[in-house]
Design a protein around this motif. Structure first.
Motif: not given
Length: 80
Positions: A34-59
């Motif tokens: 069996s093979s599958r492609l999954l997506s997951t949405e993970w959330g970060l607080p806005a301040i954490a995103k700005s500190i580490i430079g992450v804009t995308r939260t879907c993996t």
């Protein structure tokens, strides 16, 4: 809050669509693959995103599994 949605109606029998979606097959040794492609949405607080430079939260995760009923083994591999 829903940000994005997609829908498609397949002009095929339910069994065909679900089999294709799960991509399952049995090999000559009787093992189920069996093979599958999954997506997951993970959330970060806005301040954490700005500190580490992450804009995308879907993996996306690719998952591949083999079930061997004779040997009673289940192997699962995933990569993201």
């Amino acid at each position: 809050m829903k940000i994005w949605a997609s829908e498609h109606i397949f002009n095929h029998p339910w069994e065909t669509v679900t089999k294709a979606a799960m991509q399952k097959r049995v090999d000559v040794a009787g093992r189920l693959h069996s093979s599958r492609l999954l997506s997951t949405e993970w959330g970060l607080p806005a301040i954490a995103k700005s500190i580490i430079g992450v804009t995308r939260t879907c993996t996306y995760v690719e998952e591949y599994s083999v079930v061997d009923p004779k040997e009673k083994t289940f192997e699962l591999k995933s990569t993201n």
